[in-house]
Design a protein around this motif. Structure first.
Motif, mmCIF file in Angstrom:
data_model
loop_
_atom_site.group_PDB
_atom_site.id
_atom_site.type_symbol
_atom_site.label_atom_id
_atom_site.label_comp_id
_atom_site.label_asym_id
_atom_site.label_seq_id
_atom_site.Cartn_x
_atom_site.Cartn_y
_atom_site.Cartn_z
ATOM 1 N N GLU A 109 100.237 68.759 56.369
ATOM 2 C CA GLU A 109 98.900 68.775 55.958
ATOM 3 C C GLU A 109 98.155 68.656 57.119
ATOM 4 O OE1 GLU A 109 95.973 68.417 51.882
ATOM 5 O OE2 GLU A 109 98.256 67.945 51.411
ATOM 6 N N PRO A 110 97.004 69.480 56.823
ATOM 7 C CA PRO A 110 95.759 68.873 57.847
ATOM 8 C C PRO A 110 94.868 67.669 57.887
ATOM 9 C CG PRO A 110 95.659 71.772 57.501
ATOM 10 C CD PRO A 110 96.592 71.034 56.227
ATOM 11 N N VAL A 111 95.290 67.105 58.424
ATOM 12 C CA VAL A 111 94.015 65.561 58.421
ATOM 13 C C VAL A 111 92.629 65.533 58.918
ATOM 14 C CG1 VAL A 111 95.398 64.574 59.673
ATOM 15 C CG2 VAL A 111 94.222 63.810 57.440
ATOM 16 N N LEU A 112 92.804 66.150 60.174
ATOM 17 C CA LEU A 112 91.452 66.603 60.733
ATOM 18 C C LEU A 112 91.517 67.963 61.610
ATOM 19 C CD1 LEU A 112 91.329 63.528 63.736
ATOM 20 C CD2 LEU A 112 91.055 65.642 64.052
ATOM 21 N N ARG A 303 87.664 67.851 51.595
ATOM 22 C CA ARG A 303 87.456 67.985 52.992
ATOM 23 C C ARG A 303 86.285 66.855 54.111
ATOM 24 N NH1 ARG A 303 90.472 73.055 55.326
ATOM 25 N NH2 ARG A 303 92.823 72.543 55.623
ATOM 26 N N PHE A 304 86.146 65.928 53.775
ATOM 27 C CA PHE A 304 85.248 65.411 53.746
ATOM 28 C C PHE A 304 83.901 65.377 55.503
ATOM 29 C CE2 PHE A 304 83.763 60.601 54.443
ATOM 30 C CZ PHE A 304 82.567 60.411 54.463
ATOM 31 N N PHE A 305 82.913 66.268 55.542
ATOM 32 C CA PHE A 305 81.987 65.868 56.960
ATOM 33 C C PHE A 305 80.963 64.948 56.672
ATOM 34 C CE2 PHE A 305 78.362 67.999 58.373
ATOM 35 C CZ PHE A 305 79.130 68.215 60.045
ATOM 36 N N TRP A 306 80.845 64.801 57.691
ATOM 37 C CA TRP A 306 79.586 63.688 58.067
ATOM 38 C C TRP A 306 79.070 64.228 58.749
ATOM 39 C CZ3 TRP A 306 78.369 60.527 53.642
ATOM 40 C CH2 TRP A 306 77.304 60.718 54.069
ATOM 41 N N PRO A 322 90.654 59.496 55.702
ATOM 42 C CA PRO A 322 92.076 59.511 55.664
ATOM 43 C C PRO A 322 92.484 58.424 54.945
ATOM 44 C CG PRO A 322 91.913 60.532 57.157
ATOM 45 C CD PRO A 322 90.920 60.423 57.430
ATOM 46 N N ALA A 323 92.332 57.036 54.870
ATOM 47 C CA ALA A 323 92.202 56.466 53.963
ATOM 48 C C ALA A 323 92.086 56.480 52.703
ATOM 49 C CB ALA A 323 92.079 54.859 54.503
ATOM 50 N N VAL A 324 91.665 57.460 52.515
ATOM 51 C CA VAL A 324 92.149 57.515 50.413
ATOM 52 C C VAL A 324 92.340 59.351 50.295
ATOM 53 C CG1 VAL A 324 89.628 56.036 50.521
ATOM 54 C CG2 VAL A 324 89.160 58.301 50.219
ATOM 55 N N GLY A 325 92.938 59.685 51.354
ATOM 56 C CA GLY A 325 93.154 60.690 51.601
ATOM 57 C C GLY A 325 92.952 62.268 51.752
ATOM 58 N N ALA A 326 91.804 61.601 52.352
ATOM 59 C CA ALA A 326 90.994 62.841 52.433
ATOM 60 C C ALA A 326 90.713 63.608 54.150
ATOM 61 C CB ALA A 326 89.212 62.606 52.858
ATOM 62 N N ALA A 327 90.970 64.958 54.484
ATOM 63 C CA ALA A 327 90.684 65.417 55.628
ATOM 64 C C ALA A 327 89.395 64.881 56.075
ATOM 65 C CB ALA A 327 91.214 66.760 55.292
ATOM 66 N N ILE A 328 89.284 64.992 56.514
ATOM 67 C CA ILE A 328 87.835 64.901 57.748
ATOM 68 C C ILE A 328 87.926 66.330 58.467
ATOM 69 C CG2 ILE A 328 87.729 62.244 57.227
ATOM 70 C CD1 ILE A 328 88.512 61.923 60.241
ATOM 71 N N VAL A 329 86.603 66.313 58.530
ATOM 72 C CA VAL A 329 85.478 66.999 59.161
ATOM 73 C C VAL A 329 84.965 67.272 61.086
ATOM 74 C CG1 VAL A 329 84.889 69.829 60.028
ATOM 75 C CG2 VAL A 329 85.938 69.814 57.972
ATOM 76 N N LEU A 330 85.021 67.322 61.661
ATOM 77 C CA LEU A 330 84.698 66.743 62.812
ATOM 78 C C LEU A 330 83.508 67.270 63.476
ATOM 79 C CD1 LEU A 330 87.177 64.346 64.842
ATOM 80 C CD2 LEU A 330 84.989 63.657 62.694
ATOM 81 N N PHE A 331 82.802 67.266 63.829
ATOM 82 C CA PHE A 331 81.741 68.195 64.895
ATOM 83 C C PHE A 331 80.473 68.322 65.573
ATOM 84 C CE2 PHE A 331 77.437 70.709 65.310
ATOM 85 C CZ PHE A 331 77.769 71.538 65.193
ATOM 86 N N ASP A 332 80.974 68.291 66.455
ATOM 87 C CA ASP A 332 79.769 68.499 68.194
ATOM 88 C C ASP A 332 79.383 69.169 68.853
ATOM 89 O OD1 ASP A 332 79.827 66.448 70.528
ATOM 90 O OD2 ASP A 332 80.505 68.019 71.604
ATOM 91 N N GLY A 333 78.207 68.564 69.318
ATOM 92 C CA GLY A 333 77.180 69.287 69.266
ATOM 93 C C GLY A 333 75.738 69.721 68.409
ATOM 94 N N ASP A 334 75.131 71.140 68.698
ATOM 95 C CA ASP A 334 73.731 71.150 67.730
ATOM 96 C C ASP A 334 74.074 71.675 66.703
ATOM 97 O OD1 ASP A 334 71.148 71.728 67.719
ATOM 98 O OD2 ASP A 334 70.746 72.714 69.575
ATOM 99 N N ASP A 348 82.552 76.896 54.699
ATOM 100 C CA ASP A 348 83.390 77.626 54.412
ATOM 101 C C ASP A 348 84.308 77.814 55.591
ATOM 102 O OD1 ASP A 348 81.166 78.793 51.934
ATOM 103 O OD2 ASP A 348 80.481 80.086 53.848
ATOM 104 N N THR A 349 84.043 77.788 56.991
ATOM 105 C CA THR A 349 84.792 77.799 58.259
ATOM 106 C C THR A 349 85.851 77.077 57.910
ATOM 107 O OG1 THR A 349 83.287 79.063 59.593
ATOM 108 C CG2 THR A 349 85.079 78.188 59.963
ATOM 109 N N ALA A 350 85.934 75.590 57.076
ATOM 110 C CA ALA A 350 86.068 74.249 57.804
ATOM 111 C C ALA A 350 86.743 74.021 55.665
ATOM 112 C CB ALA A 350 85.521 73.651 57.686
ATOM 113 N N GLY A 351 86.029 75.033 54.847
ATOM 114 C CA GLY A 351 87.107 74.594 53.307
ATOM 115 C C GLY A 351 85.942 73.265 53.060
ATOM 116 N N ILE A 352 85.173 72.659 53.980
ATOM 117 C CA ILE A 352 84.188 71.726 53.275
ATOM 118 C C ILE A 352 84.173 71.286 52.095
ATOM 119 C CG2 ILE A 352 82.303 69.787 53.803
ATOM 120 C CD1 ILE A 352 82.394 71.167 56.934
#
Length: 649
Positions: A109-112, A303-306, A322-334, A348-352
């Motif tokens: 399962e995707p986690v990141l 899916r957790f994003f900040w 991930p320590a609580v079982g949530a996948a994380i979503v990373l974003f780098d940019g403007d 929508d793209t990442a299912g956040i």
């Protein structure tokens, strides 16, 4: 009702009728009743117990989340004096091992999920994440990295940085990161204090449609850090694929004491060099298990994003997902490129399912008239107080069913000590409650708690995620002075807060001079070290003013010119270039004004906070005590500027 009409305290959301059955905090309450014989009618009673029976509460968190330990603790808490409280003595564990357990997440399962303006999207499964940590760990170990060594990353919010942090922690080594937007001086000021053994850096990055080359900065950083024995480059703009070395060595975790250093975060550098704040494996793990699961209601399937950079504590906060079982979503940019819709489209793209951002970003979206209309479980806001109209905009433009959690805390504890709960209603402009295990109070100047009145935000009982200490502070004197110098034995945080009878609260800003631009804290001393190094400038002062229509707010720089100097276009341009190169683009002021003198105390300290108060409408006499100033007449120029700025046209 429009967002412009909403008043503070307006009810915007109530917990669903089945909140105690459907939420993780509800499950925890059932567990307390079943396993401990403890029953609580609601959140207020649970909070009171959590800050009164510290051993009972934090012991329950350890047990409820089934912390993986190599040696059990002999107690939960040894003494409650601050500083000096010792948590879980005798226990050994490893933060990375507990994160990589990823409860409820299948191997495939995707986690990141990582999104970037520099390269294509990357999806990493639980099995792949463990394998990448294993390989980077082996690479670090082969370079002689072991317990207590420092590994630093001049890198953005990308999988390599995350994997490096976990691999470093797995060895009992100590991690620290700076975002690549930081100029070399900012980085050197931080890392020269901790003397890293390994430096990992990117060659550059893209910010929107701009290509930013950082190779010159990396060379300057390397030259200034003689302790660095190994340098590894992440080919981020010139793609290379050798970051994860081949190795047959199995994944393992070095068991370390509960308070063993995990990573070093930094204060903003308001009163000198940024303070190197050391956080421990166990304290960070327990705090993040508690807040991510019980407050944000995160778990398997989320899916957790900040939106954050690696130079802000929210990156470390996100990293524990991930320590609580949530996948994380990373974003780098403007986040504003090509428009302010970019991050909302990512939902929508990442299912956040949980979207975290800053209050200034939300206000900028409101001003721009954006209506994202997204299906989210929760939305987190931090970095600055969110005003009532910001709350209302979220419920009108984003979604009516989500839980908006306005969070406030700090790098010092790497968490939010006031925020919300699935069991508490959301009211416009109001933080719903104090976090479990955080005895937050408002103190008057005499050190007495007040309710319903503005006071200094204090924490009057120890928390596990309070720092292990400051780096290179063997007697603890700098640490004590930073937090316990005003109210002995009580943590003073530096915010103004009003706590109401029901536990809800409102934070009205910093009580110190820290600047907060676009959700990123900036230190005034960093400005001064650059600006005042110019021969044309004798003295300077910088303040930040919030603006509802701009997430970056307004940064104003005041300079005292040397004899014969002229604040014309050439000097203004050079000031901007120097600040951008040495620090970051966020440090470039919006306006620069000449003044005859910078206001100072009798002991020589600059008075940023009184100047900010004057510029936001306070009379001079209420902004600062003239008797405490070495040059009280210096405030007149700021009062005149405030008057001019208020006049129409």
């Amino acid at each position: 009702m429009t967002t412009g009409e909403v008043t503070s305290g307006t009810l915007l959301w109530e917990p669903p009728a089945d909140a105690r059955e459907s939420s993780r905090i509800g499950h925890y309450l059932s567990w307390l009743e079943r396993e401990r014989g403890l029953t609580f009618p609601g959140y207020a009673a649970l909070w009171e117990w959590s800050v009164t029976d510290l051993s009972g509460f934090w012991g329950s968190i350890w047990e409820y989340f089934a912390v993986v330990a190599h040696d059990p603790p002999t107690a939960v808490l040894e003494g409650t004096a601050m500083p000096g409280a010792r948590w879980f003595p005798g226990a050994t564990l490893n933060y990375a091992e507990n994160v990589l357990r990823m409860p409820g997440v299948a191997d495939d399962e995707p986690v990141l999920l990582a999104y970037s303006q520099s390269r294509e999207m990357i999806s990493v499964t639980a099995r792949q994440l463990r394998d990448r940590v294993r390989r980077v760990r082996a690479g670090l170990k082969a370079r002689g990295v072991g317990r207590g060594d420092r590994v630093v990353a001049y890198a953005p919010n990308i999988p390599e940085t995350y994997v490096l942090m976990l691999a470093t922690a797995s060895l009992g080594a100590i991690f620290s990161s700076c975002a690549p937007e930081f100029g070399s001086r900012s980085v050197i000021d931080r890392w020269s204090q901790i003397e890293p053994k390994v430096l990992v850096a990117v060659d550059g990055y893209r910010y929107g449609d701009k290509l930013i080359d950082r190779r010159a900065e990396v060379r300057a950083i390397r030259a200034a850090l003689p302790s660095v024995e190994h340098f590894l480059e992440i080919g981020y703009i010139n793609e290379k694929n050798d970051f994860y070395p081949e190795s047959d060595e199995p994944l393992a975790f070095d068991p370390v004491p509960f308070d063993h250093p995990l990573y070093v975060l930094y204060s903003s550098g308001t009163t000198g060099l940024p303070k190197p704040i050391v956080h421990g494996h166990g304290g960070i793990l327990l705090e993040h298990l508690k807040i991510l699961a019980l407050h944000h209601d995160l778990g398997p399937g989320d899916r957790f994003f900040w939106f954050t950079t690696t130079g802000w504590m929210m990156w470390n906060y996100l990293a524990s997902g991930p320590a609580v079982g949530a996948a994380i979503v990373l974003f780098d940019g403007d986040p504003g490129w090509p428009s302010l819709d970019a991050l909302w489209d990512l939902i929508d793209t990442a299912g956040i399912t949980y979207f975290g951002t800053s209050a200034p970003f939300l206000l900028a979206c409101r001003k721009a008239g954006i209506t994202p209309r997204k299906h989210l479980k929760g939305l987190g806001s931090t970095g600055a107080p969110l005003p009532p109209e910001g709350f209302a905009w979220v419920y009108e433009a984003v979604g009516r069913d989500l839980q908006l959690l306005s969070l406030s805390g700090g790098t010092d504890v790497c968490t939010g000590f006031v925020g919300g709960s699935p069991l508490l209603p959301v009211r416009a402009g109001v933080i719903a409650g104090r976090s479990l295990g955080a005895r937050v109070e408002a103190y008057d100047p005499a050190g007495k708690p007040v309710v319903g009145e503005l006071g200094e935000l204090v924490i009057s009982a120890p928390m596990p995620s309070m720092p292990v200490g400051f780096w290179n502070d063997p007697d603890g004197s700098r640490y004590r002075e930073a937090y316990f110098g005003v109210f002995p034995g009580v943590w003073r945080h530096g915010d103004w807060i009003t706590v109401e009878e029901d536990g809800s609260c409102v934070i009205t800003g910093r009580s110190d001079a820290t600047l907060n631009r676009g959700g990123v804290r900036l230190g005034t001393s960093e400005f001064y070290s650059v600006v005042e190094n110019m021969p044309e400038i004798d003295d300077s002062l910088v303040v930040h003013l919030d603006r509802a229509d701009d997430p970056n707010g307004e940064l104003l720089l005041f300079v005292v010119l040397a004899d014969g100097a002229d604040l014309g276009a050439p000097l203004r341009g050079r000031i901007a270039r120097e600040l951008r190169a040495a620090l970051s683009p966020r440090h470039v002021p919006d306006e620069i004004f000449p003044v005859r003198a910078v206001p100072r105390t009798l002991s020589g300290k600059k008075l940023e906070v009184p100047v900010k108060r004057i510029l936001t409408g306070s009379p001079v006499e209420s902004a600062a005590a003239r008797g405490a100033l070495a040059n009280p007449d210096s405030l007149t120029a700021f009062a005149e500027l405030a008057r001019v700025r208020r006049e129409p046209g």
